[in-house]
Design a protein around this motif. Structure first.
Motif, mmCIF file in Angstrom:
data_model
loop_
_atom_site.group_PDB
_atom_site.id
_atom_site.type_symbol
_atom_site.label_atom_id
_atom_site.label_comp_id
_atom_site.label_asym_id
_atom_site.label_seq_id
_atom_site.Cartn_x
_atom_site.Cartn_y
_atom_site.Cartn_z
ATOM 1 N N ASP A 160 0.834 -1.198 0.000
ATOM 2 C CA ASP A 160 0.000 0.000 0.000
ATOM 3 C C ASP A 160 0.869 1.248 0.000
ATOM 4 O O ASP A 160 1.952 1.269 0.579
ATOM 5 N N LEU A 161 0.373 2.309 -0.643
ATOM 6 C CA LEU A 161 1.036 3.609 -0.640
ATOM 7 C C LEU A 161 0.330 4.457 0.411
ATOM 8 O O LEU A 161 -0.852 4.758 0.282
ATOM 9 N N VAL A 162 1.058 4.825 1.478
ATOM 10 C CA VAL A 162 0.457 5.526 2.613
ATOM 11 C C VAL A 162 1.038 6.928 2.703
ATOM 12 O O VAL A 162 2.261 7.107 2.664
ATOM 13 N N LYS A 163 0.149 7.930 2.793
ATOM 14 C CA LYS A 163 0.610 9.304 2.957
ATOM 15 C C LYS A 163 1.024 9.518 4.409
ATOM 16 O O LYS A 163 0.220 9.392 5.318
ATOM 17 N N ILE A 164 2.288 9.860 4.611
ATOM 18 C CA ILE A 164 2.810 10.107 5.951
ATOM 19 C C ILE A 164 2.518 11.545 6.358
ATOM 20 O O ILE A 164 2.042 11.831 7.447
ATOM 21 N N SER A 165 2.836 12.480 5.469
ATOM 22 C CA SER A 165 2.631 13.901 5.729
ATOM 23 C C SER A 165 1.952 14.528 4.513
ATOM 24 O O SER A 165 2.628 15.038 3.612
ATOM 25 N N PRO A 166 0.614 14.516 4.493
ATOM 26 C CA PRO A 166 -0.088 14.996 3.299
ATOM 27 C C PRO A 166 -0.021 16.508 3.093
ATOM 28 O O PRO A 166 -0.189 16.985 1.974
ATOM 29 N N ASN A 167 0.266 17.278 4.148
ATOM 30 C CA ASN A 167 0.296 18.743 4.020
ATOM 31 C C ASN A 167 1.640 19.278 3.566
ATOM 32 O O ASN A 167 1.764 20.460 3.265
ATOM 33 N N ALA A 168 2.661 18.415 3.521
ATOM 34 C CA ALA A 168 3.982 18.867 3.098
ATOM 35 C C ALA A 168 3.994 19.086 1.586
ATOM 36 O O ALA A 168 3.160 18.578 0.855
ATOM 37 N N VAL A 169 4.962 19.888 1.133
ATOM 38 C CA VAL A 169 5.091 20.136 -0.302
ATOM 39 C C VAL A 169 6.453 19.610 -0.725
ATOM 40 O O VAL A 169 7.470 20.171 -0.308
ATOM 41 N N PRO A 189 3.916 16.080 -0.988
ATOM 42 C CA PRO A 189 3.432 15.166 0.052
ATOM 43 C C PRO A 189 4.392 13.988 0.244
ATOM 44 O O PRO A 189 4.945 13.473 -0.723
ATOM 45 N N VAL A 190 4.567 13.569 1.505
ATOM 46 C CA VAL A 190 5.480 12.469 1.815
ATOM 47 C C VAL A 190 4.672 11.177 1.900
ATOM 48 O O VAL A 190 3.684 11.102 2.629
ATOM 49 N N CYS A 191 5.101 10.162 1.139
ATOM 50 C CA CYS A 191 4.397 8.880 1.118
ATOM 51 C C CYS A 191 5.384 7.758 1.436
ATOM 52 O O CYS A 191 6.588 7.909 1.306
ATOM 53 N N LYS A 192 4.812 6.617 1.847
ATOM 54 C CA LYS A 192 5.634 5.475 2.209
ATOM 55 C C LYS A 192 4.961 4.212 1.677
ATOM 56 O O LYS A 192 3.735 4.081 1.742
ATOM 57 N N ILE A 193 5.779 3.291 1.179
ATOM 58 C CA ILE A 193 5.238 2.030 0.688
ATOM 59 C C ILE A 193 5.334 1.029 1.833
ATOM 60 O O ILE A 193 6.422 0.769 2.352
ATOM 61 N N MET A 194 4.171 0.486 2.257
ATOM 62 C CA MET A 194 4.158 -0.461 3.382
ATOM 63 C C MET A 194 2.925 -1.351 3.298
ATOM 64 O O MET A 194 1.993 -1.067 2.545
ATOM 65 N N ASP A 195 2.923 -2.403 4.082
ATOM 66 C CA ASP A 195 1.752 -3.274 4.207
ATOM 67 C C ASP A 195 0.887 -2.698 5.327
ATOM 68 O O ASP A 195 1.212 -2.813 6.508
#
Length: 136
Positions: free
Chosen positions: A10-19, A21-27
């Motif tokens: 899954d692609l998970v947004k860690i910090s959606p308000n950053a420019v 946005p920071v995402c992480k690939i995890m289960d």
């Protein structure tokens, strides 16, 4: 998204308000399971503090006072709070200062293992003192 789909994660947004946005690939399912497991472990390790009660009498003798003191010391060392109470009956209400002396002596005897959380106060016919275990 393509990288996450290739690894079937899954692609998970860690910090959606950053420019940007920071995402992480995890289960995500495994991550939620681990969080629940940690929370359950923390709850198991929590110490629940109980309020134990020791009842004294205004006319208590030295030997009986030592027994009650020993009982309260055992509760405090186990990490519980202790509610010390004296119930005044009949004419004892006129001599409440004697009961307060008994309470202060009792608290003084236990001062090495406790601290006074709630000082002496009179609630109707009862005189109540709450002791908490001393910080280590």
């Amino acid at each position: 998204m393509r990288l996450a789909e290739e690894e079937s994660l899954d692609l998970v947004k860690i910090s959606p308000n950053a420019v940007p946005p920071v995402c992480k690939i995890m289960d995500w399912g495994k991550y939620k399971f681990e969080l629940a497991k940690k929370e359950k472990e923390n709850r198991r390790n929590q110490k629940i503090v109980e309020l134990k009660e020791v009842q004294l009498s205004m006319t208590i003798d030295v030997g009986d006072l030592k027994v009650k003191e020993k009982q309260a010391r055992k509760f405090l060392e186990a990490g519980n709070k202790v509610k010390v109470s004296i119930r005044l009956r009949g004419r004892q209400m006129a001599h409440s200062s004697l009961a307060k002396d008994v309470m202060t002596n009792f608290a003084e005897a236990l001062k090495d293992v406790c601290s006074v959380e709630k000082p002496l106060n009179m609630e109707g016919r009862n005189i109540i003192l709450i002791l908490a275990p001393a910080k280590k």
